[in-house]
Every structure is written in C-alpha cells, then in structure tokens.
Design an enzyme around this catalytic site. Structure first.
Site, PDB file in Angstrom:
ATOM      1  CB  CYS A 292      63.732  31.314  48.569  1.00 27.61           C
ATOM      2  SG  CYS A 292      62.266  30.797  49.506  1.00 27.61           S
TER       3      CYS A 292
ATOM      4  CE  LYS B 240      64.932  33.578  53.570  1.00 29.35           C
ATOM      5  NZ  LYS B 240      64.907  32.290  54.301  1.00 29.35           N
TER       6      LYS B 240
ATOM      7  CG  ASP C 299      62.850  25.861  59.388  1.00 27.86           C
ATOM      8  OD1 ASP C 299      63.482  26.448  58.505  1.00 27.86           O
ATOM      9  OD2 ASP C 299      63.244  24.812  59.918  1.00 27.86           O
TER      10      ASP C 299
ATOM     11  CG  ASP D  76      58.570  32.522  52.927  1.00 30.53           C
ATOM     12  OD1 ASP D  76      58.878  33.570  52.314  1.00 30.53           O
ATOM     13  OD2 ASP D  76      59.365  31.596  53.138  1.00 30.53           O
TER      14      ASP D  76
ATOM     15  CG  ASP E 241      59.117  27.923  57.185  1.00 31.05           C
ATOM     16  OD1 ASP E 241      60.041  27.235  56.720  1.00 31.05           O
ATOM     17  OD2 ASP E 241      59.045  29.152  57.044  1.00 31.05           O
TER      18      ASP E 241
ATOM     19  N   GLY F  52      42.872  37.022  54.462  1.00 32.90           N
ATOM     20  CA  GLY F  52      44.139  37.519  53.951  1.00 32.90           C
ATOM     21  C   GLY F  52      44.165  39.032  53.901  1.00 32.90           C
ATOM     22  CG  HIS F  53      46.405  43.017  54.268  1.00 30.91           C
ATOM     23  ND1 HIS F  53      45.350  43.888  54.436  1.00 30.91           N
ATOM     24  CD2 HIS F  53      47.496  43.791  54.083  1.00 30.91           C
ATOM     25  CE1 HIS F  53      45.790  45.135  54.373  1.00 30.91           C
ATOM     26  NE2 HIS F  53      47.090  45.102  54.148  1.00 30.91           N
TER      27      HIS F  53
END
Length: 340
Positions: A12, A15, A45, A62, A85, A132-133
């Site tokens: 994080c 960010k 969040d 995230d 979150d 997913g990707h």
C-alpha cells in the site's frame, strides 16, 4: 536469463496520495442511483449496492507490487489486503477475481506461488476464486476484485462516530517501515516476522467479534496510514485524542524510522494531514509510525466506552497487538491531538 528483481517496493506504499486522489475524484461526473448506498462520494472502504430490502452486495478491488521477496507470502498478503475492505464494511466475502500483471519472460512457477497464496486466503475467508484477468507487464502486481454481501441496515460506514466514543485498533502499525528496511537488508528478523504475521492475518476474525457490538464507525488502516484514515472517520465533525502509549506498534519499527527507513507514501500522508495534528513533542520515529502506509492493516473502530472495554478483551485473544488507542471529542482547533 534476465535477473529477476521481485520486490522493488510495493504494498500500500504504492498508493496515490490522498490529496492527489481527492482532487481527481472531485471532478468526476456523478450519476445518482438510490440503490447505491455507499459510493465514492465519501471515503468508505468499499461500494455497497442494494439488491433487496434485506440484501446488498459489497464490492471492492485492490492490487499492488510486491513488498516482500517470497511470492507465496506476497500472494497471501495481497489477498488479505484486498479482502479487508469487505470486513471494514461489516460484510461477508463471497467471490473473488484475480488481478495479475506478470512479465512473460519470468518463471511461471513464481506466478503459481502468488496465486496459491492468494487462493488460500480467499478460501480461509469463506469465499471462492471465480476467475480473473492477467496482462503481461514489466513488473509484478497482484490483487483481487472481491464481492461480498451485507444486510443494508447493518453497513459499517467509516464516518458515523460520536463524541465520547473510544477507538480500537486491531493490528500494530509499522509494516511500511519494516518492509522498507527489509529491502535494504536492515530489518531485524523478529520485526519482519511480526510484520508478515500481521499482514497475512485476515480482518475476518476481528470483524466477527465487532458484529456483536454497536459499532459507530469502522475503517481499515492501509495506504493513508492511521492519521489520514482517522481524519476521514472524523469527517471534520469531530476531533480525536490519540493515546500514543496505547498504540500497538511492530517491535523495532520506531527505531527503524529514526534511522530514516521511511516511505514516500508516509511523507505524502504527512503533507496531507500533518498540519492538523498536535504531536506534543513525541519522537520523529513515532510520528513516522503514525503516518506510515500500512499494507493489510488492522480495523480502526469507533464505539462507546463500555462496549470498547468488552470488545478489546475479545480482540486481544486473537493474538495480535491491539489496543484502545484514543477517544473521539468535540471539534477542536487541531483535528488530532497526540497525548501521553
């Protein structure tokens, strides 16, 4: 074969700063929808969208670059952070989608270890990986898009605190500082062990405890650090006193900060909120811990004193450092005051 540099700074701490993000979001056009109960108009969040009178879905995502060298551990941390979150809103995890950036020239076993770590945390949360990707990139990034469910009448917003509430923090601060020092091979093993334990621990367990109490405000502490996330909770309606001696801190983090193992994200947090904080002469190291960008940090919860005294005993039993770290007050000249 090219040299693989897995961990170059991430979590994080990667960010965007709160100030820059706020300026962009304020300028985006907004479409009103009465069923969007929580969106980006505030600083909560996750998003919450009502499906029926008794059911709403919670959505979040995230992802970030690695902050530790071991791919499997990185996968667990990234997933725990993404799932957090949902818990910060009081929701229950249902499905998750992987988000992956990975260099095509690298050993795919590294990717496999990342995804294995992530899937284990999703399963621990009671959810399922639904797909997913992935894209080819010059470096690694990993995270999740997560969907959960919640009763629309039981949403935990981050800015509903009341004067007289006590603040509980469920995990220790200092993960950004510890990981920065670890990249320089300067972090004591015990410090990193404690940081990794904290970052890989799901907030599921503290969230389940808090569900039994009357919670006024809840958020998780991530890239904006304790002080910026707390300021979002106060929402310019209240101030807060922080009892610095009760704030849980990873062993060694303050000393490492005194040696300037700090992050750019922490300095962005300082620039954003620092002039609204009365530090009352605490050390530079402690200031940096309070600004430190956390990865997969704990829940910060606001509730009445009598409830807090009961809840903290249950939170302590989970095994991580935690504490009643402060009190909500009426609005004062300084938004946050640090007290001994």
């Amino acid at each position: 074969m090219e040299e693989i540099k897995f961990c170059t700074g991430g979590g994080c701490t990667a960010k965007l700063g709160a100030g820059a993000l706020k300026r962009v979001l304020e300028r985006l056009p907004k479409r009103e929808d009465p069923d969007l109960l929580v969106g980006y108009n505030g600083s909560d969040d996750a998003a919450v969208y009502k499906l029926t009178e008794d059911l709403a879905m919670v959505q979040t995502l995230d992802f970030f670059p690695p902050m530790v060298e071991d791919p499997y551990t990185f996968g667990k941390i990234a997933a725990a952070n993404s799932l957090s979150d949902i818990y910060a809103m009081g929701g229950e995890v249902k499905t998750a989608l992987n988000i992956v950036c990975f260099p095509e020239s690298w050993d795919l076993n590294i990717l496999g270890q990342i995804l294995l770590g992530g899937s284990e945390k999703v399963h621990e949360a009671g959810g399922v990986i639904a797909g997913g990707h992935s894209i080819a990139d010059t470096g690694v990034k990993y995270g999740l898009s997560v969907t959960g469910t919640i009763d629309p009448k039981k949403i935990l917003k981050n800015n509903q605190c009341e004067a007289g509430d006590m603040l509980i923090l469920t995990k220790p601060l200092g993960t950004g500082i510890a990981c920065t020092a670890d990249r320089m091979k300067e972090a004591p093993k015990a410090t990193m062990d404690e940081a990794i334990l904290s970052m890989t621990t799901l907030n599921k367990y503290s969230s389940e405890i808090f569900s039994k109490y009357d919670i006024h405000g809840c958020t998780d502490i991530t890239g904006f650090g304790l002080l910026v996330h707390l300021s979002e909770m106060l929402n310019d309606r209240f101030s807060a006193d922080i009892f610095i001696d009760s704030v849980p801190i990873i062993d060694g983090a303050e000393a490492l900060a005194e040696e300037f193992f700090i992050t750019a994200a922490g300095q962005r947090n300082r620039n954003f909120i620092g002039d609204r904080v009365e530090f009352n002469g605490i050390s530079f190291g402690l200031e940096e811990v309070l600004f430190d960008a956390q990865t997969s940090g704990g829940l910060l919860v606001s509730l009445k004193k009598e409830e807090a005294l009961k809840a903290i005993e249950e939170i302590k039993a989970l095994g991580l450092k935690c504490g009643i770290i402060g009190e909500i007050t009426e609005l004062k000249d300084k938004l946050i005051t640090i007290k001994r």
